[in-house]
Design a protein around this motif. Structure first.
Motif, PDB file in Angstrom:
ATOM      1  N   ALA A 198       3.818  10.430  -6.922  1.00  0.00           N
ATOM      2  CA  ALA A 198       5.233  10.509  -7.257  1.00  0.00           C
ATOM      3  C   ALA A 198       5.940  11.967  -7.540  1.00  0.00           C
ATOM      4  O   ALA A 198       6.735  12.347  -7.220  1.00  0.00           O
ATOM      5  CB  ALA A 198       5.772   9.626  -8.503  1.00  0.00           C
ATOM      6  N   ASP A 199       4.945  12.892  -7.948  1.00  0.00           N
ATOM      7  CA  ASP A 199       5.322  13.942  -8.451  1.00  0.00           C
ATOM      8  C   ASP A 199       4.984  15.016  -7.403  1.00  0.00           C
ATOM      9  O   ASP A 199       5.138  16.426  -7.249  1.00  0.00           O
ATOM     10  CB  ASP A 199       4.758  14.510  -9.734  1.00  0.00           C
ATOM     11  N   ASN A 200       4.285  14.613  -6.118  1.00  0.00           N
ATOM     12  CA  ASN A 200       3.760  15.515  -5.136  1.00  0.00           C
ATOM     13  C   ASN A 200       4.173  14.995  -3.769  1.00  0.00           C
ATOM     14  O   ASN A 200       3.521  14.371  -2.960  1.00  0.00           O
ATOM     15  CB  ASN A 200       2.366  15.557  -5.222  1.00  0.00           C
ATOM     16  N   PRO A 201       5.355  15.321  -3.278  1.00  0.00           N
ATOM     17  CA  PRO A 201       5.788  14.665  -1.925  1.00  0.00           C
ATOM     18  C   PRO A 201       4.925  14.925  -0.846  1.00  0.00           C
ATOM     19  O   PRO A 201       4.906  14.109   0.026  1.00  0.00           O
ATOM     20  CB  PRO A 201       7.221  15.232  -1.713  1.00  0.00           C
TER      21      PRO A 201
ATOM     22  N   ALA B   2      -0.703  11.269   2.711  1.00  0.00           N
ATOM     23  CA  ALA B   2      -1.474   9.822   2.374  1.00  0.00           C
ATOM     24  C   ALA B   2      -0.783   8.692   3.264  1.00  0.00           C
ATOM     25  O   ALA B   2      -1.614   7.785   3.677  1.00  0.00           O
ATOM     26  CB  ALA B   2      -1.445   9.458   0.899  1.00  0.00           C
ATOM     27  N   MET B   3       0.507   8.844   3.393  1.00  0.00           N
ATOM     28  CA  MET B   3       1.196   7.732   4.254  1.00  0.00           C
ATOM     29  C   MET B   3       0.739   7.909   5.683  1.00  0.00           C
ATOM     30  O   MET B   3       0.417   6.987   6.426  1.00  0.00           O
ATOM     31  CB  MET B   3       2.800   7.775   4.020  1.00  0.00           C
ATOM     32  N   MET B   4       0.683   9.146   6.332  1.00  0.00           N
ATOM     33  CA  MET B   4       0.262   9.535   7.677  1.00  0.00           C
ATOM     34  C   MET B   4      -1.129   9.031   7.781  1.00  0.00           C
ATOM     35  O   MET B   4      -1.570   8.475   8.928  1.00  0.00           O
ATOM     36  CB  MET B   4       0.608  10.861   8.051  1.00  0.00           C
ATOM     37  N   LYS B   5      -2.024   9.097   6.795  1.00  0.00           N
ATOM     38  CA  LYS B   5      -3.385   8.936   6.874  1.00  0.00           C
ATOM     39  C   LYS B   5      -3.434   7.389   7.027  1.00  0.00           C
ATOM     40  O   LYS B   5      -4.346   6.922   7.711  1.00  0.00           O
ATOM     41  CB  LYS B   5      -4.062   9.372   5.864  1.00  0.00           C
TER      42      LYS B   5
ATOM     43  N   GLU C 284       1.046  -1.274   0.044  1.00  0.00           N
ATOM     44  CA  GLU C 284      -0.054  -0.092   0.102  1.00  0.00           C
ATOM     45  C   GLU C 284       0.871   1.287  -0.099  1.00  0.00           C
ATOM     46  O   GLU C 284       0.372   2.199  -0.580  1.00  0.00           O
ATOM     47  CB  GLU C 284      -1.095  -0.164   1.203  1.00  0.00           C
ATOM     48  N   LEU C 285       2.020   1.258   0.632  1.00  0.00           N
ATOM     49  CA  LEU C 285       2.865   2.625   0.810  1.00  0.00           C
ATOM     50  C   LEU C 285       3.380   2.424  -0.553  1.00  0.00           C
ATOM     51  O   LEU C 285       3.560   3.686  -1.119  1.00  0.00           O
ATOM     52  CB  LEU C 285       3.916   2.200   1.888  1.00  0.00           C
ATOM     53  N   GLU C 286       3.948   1.567  -1.332  1.00  0.00           N
ATOM     54  CA  GLU C 286       4.353   1.793  -2.554  1.00  0.00           C
ATOM     55  C   GLU C 286       3.288   2.344  -3.399  1.00  0.00           C
ATOM     56  O   GLU C 286       3.677   2.967  -4.541  1.00  0.00           O
ATOM     57  CB  GLU C 286       4.917   0.323  -3.132  1.00  0.00           C
ATOM     58  N   ALA C 287       2.383   1.725  -3.367  1.00  0.00           N
ATOM     59  CA  ALA C 287       1.060   2.144  -4.385  1.00  0.00           C
ATOM     60  C   ALA C 287       0.968   3.867  -4.297  1.00  0.00           C
ATOM     61  O   ALA C 287       0.689   4.450  -5.006  1.00  0.00           O
ATOM     62  CB  ALA C 287      -0.191   1.466  -4.097  1.00  0.00           C
ATOM     63  N   ILE C 288       0.995   4.305  -2.898  1.00  0.00           N
ATOM     64  CA  ILE C 288       1.012   5.603  -2.443  1.00  0.00           C
ATOM     65  C   ILE C 288       2.083   6.465  -3.416  1.00  0.00           C
ATOM     66  O   ILE C 288       2.009   7.389  -3.713  1.00  0.00           O
ATOM     67  CB  ILE C 288       0.834   5.696  -0.765  1.00  0.00           C
TER      68      ILE C 288
END
Length: 607
Positions: A417-420, A426-429, A408-412
């Protein structure tokens, strides 16, 4: 695992940087031209203590017109040596200067395990002296005067009660009297100084009680011992010191009340503690050459500045001449043990209390119970791992859940990819939804770092483990060479240390066990071998006690990781079985509901 790789890499780089800075060569000695310039600026000085030789070998001599008046009775004589033997040491006093010329400890040996530790620089004419300036502006060092003594025997054995040895010398119409008191089972020597008619032979500034020369080296690694040697004083509740680890010469002057002055090497010290008021103190250090050179020499002087006494006034001092043993020094309640360096100021608030209130009492107790300090270190490593086990177990559980989130993290990462910023949000969510702390795996590491840093400093200069043997290591406070090399490697040395080698191998095994259950990561695989090599190179010259602790800690960590990984795998398998059972039960309920619903439809159609 990527975060752990970054943290480990940063720590490795930091350790290497600090290590290289610590062992950087000192600045070159001043040139002859520079020395000549300094001497010209200093100007001529009339001195009664001769300075025609190097400080290591100078002999105090009287010269000048005062010989026939003030010092006529003290210029000539024959030096006589009086030996004082107690249960702890053998000291020698000379009637020339009324000074200590030797003090050898009975319970401690030098690195050869045979020669007694010597606390006095025997290349000098004596360790203690009174220095003062006469009204005619001549400098007098009492080591040049011949004293009379009340002792008839050449050897005194102090076995039951304290013994006094008195020295006296006439100075014009006055006199100087020094009385030493030796106790049978104590490293403290009491000194009384009485100056009758002091106004006739010294200026109003008073006098200096000087310890001449540092404590001679007693360890094999002179470079390491030089870093832990110096001259010290306590003034205003603060420790003042000079060391020669980065300078050829150094001097410090203190004004006002001084609690004590001292000189020390790595494990032993000589301290002067005044009982009355002082004018201040001076600490002076000078060295010649580098530790690896055969002519290397290091010299210190600690000067206690005293006011001129009134007639009938007696100045009293306590001299502690012995090992840097915490419980003995703590009795004085004067911060004497603060001379032991516990690392950089940023960590000392943490490392010093751990050493004083945890390591020293605990290792003393374990060493007495087990009869061997190597076993005490192993047991201590085990106790630390047991204490951290709940946190370690929680950390591994957190890391296991993090591994399950990798897809799931890799999908995020791919999606944003262009918006850190969006990627991080999204990762923190996702972490909040899954109730996972991304830093939870670092907590045990953060908690054990204070212990590791404190032990790093403690074992390097712990008298408790000095010359304590374990397995092939003869001295746990020093490295344990098992192979000597025909050449010397910078920063590494000319030998291979046994516990350091085993520690590096244990670290490789531990990291392989840790990465066995983690996703494949080329960086982690490389770090598994590179990081232990760095540690092996850095730790080779450190004490074998420190490497033994890290070795045992790594072994216990690897065992702990192995069983935690097995427990997590069993829980995962059990959860899979339970999940499969739940799916079957749900399918069975669904079939029953479908069958029942079909039956109802048939009944309605018949009606």
């Amino acid at each position: 695992m990527d975060r752990n790789v970054v943290i480990a890499t940063i720590l490795t780089a930091l350790i290497m940087f600090v290590w290289l800075w610590w062992l950087a060569p000192p600045p070159p000695p001043p040139t002859t031209a520079a020395l000549d310039t300094l001497q010209e600026e200093a100007g001529p000085q009339e001195v009664l203590a001769g300075e025609d030789a190097s400080p290591a070998t100078q002999e105090p001599l009287l010269a000048g017109p005062l010989h026939d008046t003030l010092f006529a009775a003290a210029q000539n004589g024959q030096a006589r040596i009086i030996t004082i033997e107690t249960n702890l040491y053998e000291a020698q006093l000379s009637t020339k200067g009324a000074t200590l010329t030797s003090l050898r400890l009975k319970k401690y040996r030098q690195y050869d395990f045979e020669t007694p530790v010597q606390l006095i620089d025997t290349t000098k004419p004596g360790a203690l002296s009174l220095v003062f300036t006469t009204p005619a502006n001549h400098l007098v060092d009492t080591r040049a005067l011949y004293f009379q003594t009340n002792v008839a025997a050449d050897t005194l054995r102090v076995t039951e009660s304290p013994v006094e040895v008195a020295f006296e010398v006439p100075v014009g119409a006055g006199r100087i009297r020094q009385v030493y008191t030796f106790a049978p089972d104590d490293y403290e020597v009491k000194l009384r100084v009485e100056q009758v008619g002091a106004a006739t032979f010294s200026t109003i500034e008073g006098y200096e009680l000087v310890w001449n020369g540092g404590v001679p080296f007693a360890e094999r690694d002179r470079d390491d011992e030089a870093r832990h040697s110096g001259a010290f004083a306590r003034s205003g509740g603060e420790l003042e010191k000079i060391t020669l680890d980065r300078h050829r010469t150094e001097e410090k002057r203190l004004a006002g009340q001084v609690d004590w002055v001292a000189v020390k090497n790595k494990f032993f010290t000589a301290v002067i503690i005044p009982s009355g008021e002082t004018r201040g103190a001076e600490l002076v250090g000078e060295r010649l050459g580098d530790p690896e050179e055969p002519f290397y020499w290091e010299d210190y002087a600690a000067r206690l500045l005293m006011p001129r006494p009134e007639d009938g006034q007696v100045d009293e001092f306590r001299l502690y001449l012995g090992p840097m043993e915490y419980f003995r020094l703590a009795r004085y309640d004067l911060g004497l043990y603060d001379m032991v360096d516990y690392g950089w100021d940023a960590f000392e608030w943490m490392t010093r209390p751990l050493a004083k209130f945890v390591f020293i009492p605990l290792f003393t107790l374990l060493g007495r119970l087990l009869g061997n300090y190597g076993l005490a270190i192993i047991l201590f490593a085990l106790l630390v791992k047991i204490a951290l086990y709940p946190l370690t177990r929680a950390s591994f559980r957190n890391m296991a859940r993090m591994r399950e989130l990798q897809p799931e993290l890799e999908a995020i990462r791919e999606k944003y990819a262009d918006n850190p910023q969006k990627q991080q949000e999204a990762m923190m969510k996702l972490y909040r939804e899954k109730k996972i702390n991304p830093l939870g795996g670092c907590l045990p590491m953060l908690l054990q770092w204070p212990v590791l840093i404190a032990l790093w400093q403690y074992f390097q200069q712990s008298l408790i483990v000095r010359q304590q043997a374990f397995l092939w290591a003869q001295d746990l406070s020093a490295p344990d060479p098992i192979l000597h090399l025909p050449f010397k490697i910078p920063l590494y040395g000319d030998f291979v240390a046994g516990f350091t080698l085993l520690m590096g191998l244990s670290m490789i095994i531990q990291m392989r066990i840790q990465s066995a259950s983690a996703p494949s990561n080329p960086q982690t695989k490389i770090l598994t071998y590179i990081f232990p090599i760095f540690i092996f190179a850095i730790f080779n010259r450190l004490s074998s006690a420190l490497n033994l602790y890290y070795l045992c800690y790594n072994i216990f960590s690897a065992i702990q990781q192995f069983f935690i990984n097995r427990a997590l795998e069993k829980e995962k398998a059990r959860a899979a079985v339970d999940g499969q059972g739940d799916r079957r039960a749900a399918q069975k309920v669904t079939r029953k509901a479908t069958k029942k619903q079909g039956h109802k439809k048939k009944v309605r159609s018949r009606r």
